[in-house]
Design a protein around this motif. Structure first.
Motif, mmCIF file in Angstrom:
data_model
loop_
_atom_site.group_PDB
_atom_site.id
_atom_site.type_symbol
_atom_site.label_atom_id
_atom_site.label_comp_id
_atom_site.label_asym_id
_atom_site.label_seq_id
_atom_site.Cartn_x
_atom_site.Cartn_y
_atom_site.Cartn_z
ATOM 1 N N LEU A 98 0.785 -1.081 -0.008
ATOM 2 C CA LEU A 98 0.014 -0.029 0.027
ATOM 3 C C LEU A 98 0.861 1.140 -0.089
ATOM 4 N N GLY A 99 2.100 1.166 0.332
ATOM 5 C CA GLY A 99 3.097 2.283 0.154
ATOM 6 C C GLY A 99 2.878 3.251 1.175
ATOM 7 N N VAL A 100 2.554 2.882 2.335
ATOM 8 C CA VAL A 100 2.209 3.742 3.698
ATOM 9 C C VAL A 100 3.034 3.223 4.744
ATOM 10 N N SER A 101 3.202 4.057 5.807
ATOM 11 C CA SER A 101 3.968 3.611 6.884
ATOM 12 C C SER A 101 3.554 2.481 7.830
ATOM 13 N N ASP A 102 4.434 1.790 8.509
ATOM 14 C CA ASP A 102 4.142 1.019 9.406
ATOM 15 C C ASP A 102 2.911 1.570 10.454
ATOM 16 N N MET A 103 2.978 2.600 10.936
ATOM 17 C CA MET A 103 2.009 3.081 11.957
ATOM 18 C C MET A 103 0.664 3.295 11.251
ATOM 19 N N THR A 104 0.585 3.724 10.159
ATOM 20 C CA THR A 104 -0.631 3.834 9.267
ATOM 21 C C THR A 104 -1.383 2.510 9.276
ATOM 22 N N ILE A 105 -0.427 1.332 8.652
ATOM 23 C CA ILE A 105 -1.148 -0.055 8.704
ATOM 24 C C ILE A 105 -1.819 -0.388 10.113
ATOM 25 N N ARG A 106 -0.951 -0.216 10.992
ATOM 26 C CA ARG A 106 -1.514 -0.636 12.499
ATOM 27 C C ARG A 106 -2.493 0.180 12.909
ATOM 28 N N ARG A 107 -2.790 1.415 12.570
ATOM 29 C CA ARG A 107 -4.076 2.175 13.011
ATOM 30 C C ARG A 107 -5.201 1.514 11.953
ATOM 31 N N ASP A 108 -4.853 1.222 10.765
ATOM 32 C CA ASP A 108 -5.831 0.499 10.238
ATOM 33 C C ASP A 108 -6.395 -0.994 10.600
ATOM 34 N N LEU A 109 -5.272 -1.561 11.155
ATOM 35 C CA LEU A 109 -5.846 -2.772 11.756
ATOM 36 C C LEU A 109 -6.577 -2.729 13.099
ATOM 37 N N ASP A 110 -6.194 -1.724 13.780
ATOM 38 C CA ASP A 110 -6.833 -1.472 14.901
ATOM 39 C C ASP A 110 -8.269 -1.201 14.443
ATOM 40 N N ALA A 111 -8.615 -0.007 13.649
ATOM 41 C CA ALA A 111 -9.902 0.198 13.289
ATOM 42 C C ALA A 111 -10.748 -0.960 12.761
ATOM 43 N N LEU A 112 -10.180 -1.933 12.026
ATOM 44 C CA LEU A 112 -10.956 -3.140 11.609
ATOM 45 C C LEU A 112 -11.026 -3.974 12.745
ATOM 46 N N ALA A 113 -10.082 -4.169 13.814
ATOM 47 C CA ALA A 113 -10.456 -5.086 14.806
ATOM 48 C C ALA A 113 -11.540 -4.584 15.793
ATOM 49 N N ARG A 114 -11.605 -3.171 15.988
ATOM 50 C CA ARG A 114 -12.606 -2.663 16.647
ATOM 51 C C ARG A 114 -13.985 -2.977 16.211
ATOM 52 N N ARG A 115 -14.127 -3.180 15.007
ATOM 53 C CA ARG A 115 -15.133 -3.191 14.118
ATOM 54 C C ARG A 115 -15.674 -4.891 14.100
ATOM 55 N N GLY A 116 -14.631 -5.613 14.795
ATOM 56 C CA GLY A 116 -14.891 -7.096 14.769
ATOM 57 C C GLY A 116 -14.435 -7.618 13.409
ATOM 58 N N LEU A 117 -13.949 -6.871 12.462
ATOM 59 C CA LEU A 117 -13.881 -7.785 11.166
ATOM 60 C C LEU A 117 -12.551 -8.294 10.892
ATOM 61 N N VAL A 118 -11.355 -8.200 12.002
ATOM 62 C CA VAL A 118 -10.172 -9.017 12.028
ATOM 63 C C VAL A 118 -9.770 -9.083 13.493
ATOM 64 N N GLU A 119 -9.201 -10.237 13.593
ATOM 65 C CA GLU A 119 -8.177 -10.334 15.081
ATOM 66 C C GLU A 119 -7.034 -9.885 14.877
ATOM 67 N N LYS A 120 -6.419 -8.928 15.667
ATOM 68 C CA LYS A 120 -5.014 -8.748 15.535
ATOM 69 C C LYS A 120 -4.239 -9.663 16.237
ATOM 70 N N VAL A 121 -2.987 -10.011 15.791
ATOM 71 C CA VAL A 121 -1.869 -10.885 16.377
ATOM 72 C C VAL A 121 -0.752 -9.884 16.266
ATOM 73 N N TYR A 122 0.339 -10.433 16.764
ATOM 74 C CA TYR A 122 1.706 -10.134 16.774
ATOM 75 C C TYR A 122 2.135 -10.015 15.128
ATOM 76 N N GLY A 123 2.243 -8.717 14.640
ATOM 77 C CA GLY A 123 2.889 -8.511 13.513
ATOM 78 C C GLY A 123 1.958 -8.383 12.239
ATOM 79 N N GLY A 124 0.526 -8.503 12.814
ATOM 80 C CA GLY A 124 -0.363 -8.419 11.921
ATOM 81 C C GLY A 124 -1.902 -8.767 11.960
ATOM 82 N N ALA A 125 -2.716 -9.346 11.337
ATOM 83 C CA ALA A 125 -3.795 -9.791 11.753
ATOM 84 C C ALA A 125 -4.413 -10.950 11.127
ATOM 85 N N THR A 126 -5.635 -11.680 11.391
ATOM 86 C CA THR A 126 -6.063 -12.914 11.142
ATOM 87 C C THR A 126 -7.540 -12.626 10.821
#
Length: 272
Positions: free
Chosen positions: A29-57
């Motif tokens: 996606l050509g963005v920063s590590d922090m941006t991706i982590r914020r995206d994963l946090d947002a998706l996890a809050r909505r119950g769409l993914v489960e955050k794990v170390y280094g990524g999401a499932t």
């Protein structure tokens, strides 16, 4: 790329592979590590993914899992827009229609601004608001009562009683899933009953559902394939699904890229 667009890409990758890694998404996606982590946090809050170390499932789906309206609104945006535009072409001036709750029907409602003398019945506050946003004086919007679900549907005995007295030219039904044997389904038992009442009021029943709904099964069947006149989906629908569905109902496939839609009529294939 906007945050919602990035999150849709991430969701698609999670659905496709079951897991994503932050480093891979940074490169893609050509963005920063922090941006991706914020995206994963947002998706996890909505119950769409489960955050794990280094990524999401992916979140293991159950037949009673019911994503909220905001969670569903970030999924398959281009597909829903194309489906909604195609579905809106079915609506003629001077008719009475029904629209169930859902993000696809909500998107469709915004494509009906120019339809004159329309009467619309819905069990969704959001859909009702979208239908009334232009303030047309030749439009009647009827909102059923009921108990509000996580997906912003109004369901239960009050809604069912209101719908059972109606006779509508067409009903547009959003669904949680569609699968062989199960038909078109929802994860909410009360919503299943309410949507069945809405479907029974239809002179012509149209389901609007993007291709990601295929093989998803909710706990409650709304209608079987044979009870639906037309399914409007998108060109991501697998070939085997097109073949099976084409044996039971008419099928139109919208193209998110703007090309002409494909059609499958019962027993025949057009444009495939």
């Amino acid at each position: 790329m906007l945050a919602r667009q990035r999150q849709e890409v991430i969701l698609d990758e999670v659905r496709r592979t079951g897991a994503v890694q932050v480093g891979d998404l940074v490169l893609r996606l050509g963005v920063s590590d922090m941006t991706i982590r914020r995206d994963l946090d947002a998706l996890a809050r909505r119950g769409l993914v489960e955050k794990v170390y280094g990524g999401a499932t992916s979140v293991i789906g159950r037949s009673t899992d019911e994503p909220g309206f905001e969670a569903k609104s970030v999924r398959q945006l281009a597909e829903k827009e194309a489906i909604a535009a195609l579905a809106a072409q079915q609506v003629q001036p001077g008719t009475a229609i029904g629209l169930s709750a859902g993000t696809t029907t909500w998107t469709m409602a915004r494509h009906l601004d120019d339809v004159a003398d329309l009467t619309a019945v819905t069990n969704s506050v959001r859909v009702a608001d979208a239908l009334q946003r232009r303030g047309r004086t030749d439009r009647t919007v009827v909102l059923t009562g009921g108990v509000r679900t996580p997906s912003d549907a109004l369901v239960g005995p009050v809604a069912v009683q209101a719908l059972r007295s109606l006779h509508l030219d067409m009903v547009f039904l959003g669904v949680h899933g569609m699968a062989p044997r199960a038909g078109f389904t929802t994860p909410n038992l009360n919503e299943g009953e309410t949507n069945r009442a809405l479907a029974e009021a239809a002179g012509r029943l149209v389901v609007v559902a993007d291709s990601s709904k295929w093989s998803t099964v909710g706990i409650s069947t709304i209608v079987d394939f044979d009870e639906v006149d037309l399914l409007i989906s998108d060109q991501g629908l697998p070939a085997e699904a097109r073949q099976l569905l084409g044996e039971h109902l008419d099928l139109e496939l919208a193209d998110p890229e703007g090309a002409e839609e494909e059609s499958v009529r019962r027993g025949t294939v057009e444009g495939l």
